[in-house]
Design a protein around this motif. Sequence first.
Motif, PDB file in Angstrom:
ATOM      1  N   UNK A   1      -7.123 -50.301   1.787  1.00 56.66           N
ATOM      2  CA  UNK A   1      -7.937 -49.257   2.421  1.00 56.66           C
ATOM      3  C   UNK A   1      -8.901 -48.646   1.410  1.00 56.66           C
ATOM      4  N   UNK A   2      -8.427 -48.414   0.170  1.00 55.46           N
ATOM      5  CA  UNK A   2      -9.295 -47.867  -0.865  1.00 55.46           C
ATOM      6  C   UNK A   2     -10.368 -48.850  -1.290  1.00 55.46           C
ATOM      7  N   UNK A   3     -10.002 -50.107  -1.436  1.00 56.01           N
ATOM      8  CA  UNK A   3     -10.973 -51.126  -1.830  1.00 56.01           C
ATOM      9  C   UNK A   3     -12.067 -51.264  -0.776  1.00 56.01           C
ATOM     10  N   UNK A   4     -11.669 -51.254   0.488  1.00 56.73           N
ATOM     11  CA  UNK A   4     -12.658 -51.391   1.569  1.00 56.73           C
ATOM     12  C   UNK A   4     -13.594 -50.186   1.608  1.00 56.73           C
ATOM     13  N   UNK A   5     -13.045 -48.993   1.386  1.00 58.06           N
ATOM     14  CA  UNK A   5     -13.877 -47.786   1.458  1.00 58.06           C
ATOM     15  C   UNK A   5     -14.956 -47.791   0.382  1.00 58.06           C
ATOM     16  N   UNK A   6     -14.601 -48.245  -0.816  1.00 56.45           N
ATOM     17  CA  UNK A   6     -15.551 -48.144  -1.929  1.00 56.45           C
ATOM     18  C   UNK A   6     -16.193 -49.478  -2.304  1.00 56.45           C
ATOM     19  N   UNK A   7     -15.954 -50.510  -1.499  1.00 54.42           N
ATOM     20  CA  UNK A   7     -16.661 -51.771  -1.670  1.00 54.42           C
ATOM     21  C   UNK A   7     -16.194 -52.656  -2.799  1.00 54.42           C
ATOM     22  N   UNK A   8     -14.920 -52.541  -3.189  1.00 51.71           N
ATOM     23  CA  UNK A   8     -14.406 -53.406  -4.251  1.00 51.71           C
ATOM     24  C   UNK A   8     -13.836 -54.701  -3.660  1.00 51.71           C
ATOM     25  N   UNK A   9     -13.934 -55.780  -4.416  1.00 54.31           N
ATOM     26  CA  UNK A   9     -13.403 -57.080  -4.028  1.00 54.31           C
ATOM     27  C   UNK A   9     -12.364 -57.496  -5.065  1.00 54.31           C
ATOM     28  N   UNK A  10     -11.125 -57.651  -4.634  1.00 52.15           N
ATOM     29  CA  UNK A  10     -10.056 -57.943  -5.589  1.00 52.15           C
ATOM     30  C   UNK A  10     -10.290 -59.230  -6.373  1.00 52.15           C
ATOM     31  N   UNK A  11     -11.086 -60.143  -5.842  1.00 54.28           N
ATOM     32  CA  UNK A  11     -11.331 -61.412  -6.516  1.00 54.28           C
ATOM     33  C   UNK A  11     -12.279 -61.265  -7.712  1.00 54.28           C
ATOM     34  N   UNK A  12     -12.877 -60.084  -7.870  1.00 53.08           N
ATOM     35  CA  UNK A  12     -13.744 -59.828  -9.031  1.00 53.08           C
ATOM     36  C   UNK A  12     -12.951 -59.713 -10.334  1.00 53.08           C
ATOM     37  N   UNK A  13     -11.677 -59.403 -10.229  1.00 55.96           N
ATOM     38  CA  UNK A  13     -10.899 -59.013 -11.407  1.00 55.96           C
ATOM     39  C   UNK A  13     -10.462 -60.201 -12.249  1.00 55.96           C
ATOM     40  N   UNK A  14     -10.505 -60.031 -13.556  1.00 58.73           N
ATOM     41  CA  UNK A  14      -9.896 -60.964 -14.488  1.00 58.73           C
ATOM     42  C   UNK A  14      -8.378 -60.781 -14.381  1.00 58.73           C
TER      43      UNK A  14
END
Length: 327
Positions: free
Chosen positions: A305-318
């Motif tokens: 829910x937090x990632x969707x609200x602020x536009x983060x994509x978990x696949x970006x992470x190292x």
Amino acid sequence: MREVRTIAVDPGEDGVRLDRWLRRRWPHLTQIQIQKLARSGQIRVDGGRAKADQRLAAGAMVRVPPLPDAPKPGEGKPALDPRDAAFARSLVLYEDEEVLALNKPSGLAVQGGTKTTRHVDRLLSAWGEGLDRPRLTHRLDRDTSGVLVLGKTPAAAAKLSGAFARRRAEKTYWALVAGAPKPPEGVLELPLVKKGVGDREMVVPAQPKEPGAEPAETEFVTVSRAAQRVTWMALRPHTGRTHQLRAHMLAMGHPILGDPKYGNEASAALSEGLKLQLHARRLTLPHPSRGTLILEAPLSKEMKAGFERFGFDEHEADPEPFRRRRR
């Protein structure tokens, strides 16, 4: 058990308290019963009297007297509901003969307490009782989701706990925090102490020599930012203090979103409708008998829910965001 037995302490149980050693084998025993047997000299270690909280050494011989019978089926604590057993099994991330790793959901306590009857420790009855029951080796806050590791034998649990104690376990947490920390990466060394703040107990920054203060160290790396409003951080605690990450991020002026206890006005304004944005994403530690365990938990619905609200994509992470700091 109606006979006297003498049992050797397993090498993997070195340093375990006598009362815990007994309750791993006979979980129906109460602390009062164990203390009474120890005080009366009926429980002995290497032929001598022993206290319930005495630490046992590997190879020590424990004299176990006749013990009270376990409750019959239907007596004592109720059996685990089949639905709860199925729920517990659904949380499994990894399992072998020695290790069990769960994806603990937000809102589920690790251990019971006042008015807390549904918790991870209770759900472990899905795997059995006594020596068949997995053992906790570390903790997560109730509202923190992610990887939780347990030992399925006394020896495995002791080795896993030892890895945490000796800082051989590398934990990577993901957190969404208010603002944009500067510097974007580094290490915060700030002692913490438990204190009464208003009507609640909190962990707050302390002077190194302050009574009750404990050293606390957190490594942090910025993964991504939503402008200057919110930052996705990777956090690695090098010590294991209660509420360490939450207290340290507040001390930095960038509290974790969704945290009603360790927040400020800025985080409250950004947190509307969100639960605690803290997730134990990845854990790397030695396997009790072979190789290395690398365990990773998918995002919880609260973190999604937090990632969707602020536009983060978990696949970006190292997967190993701290690796670049050591080059």
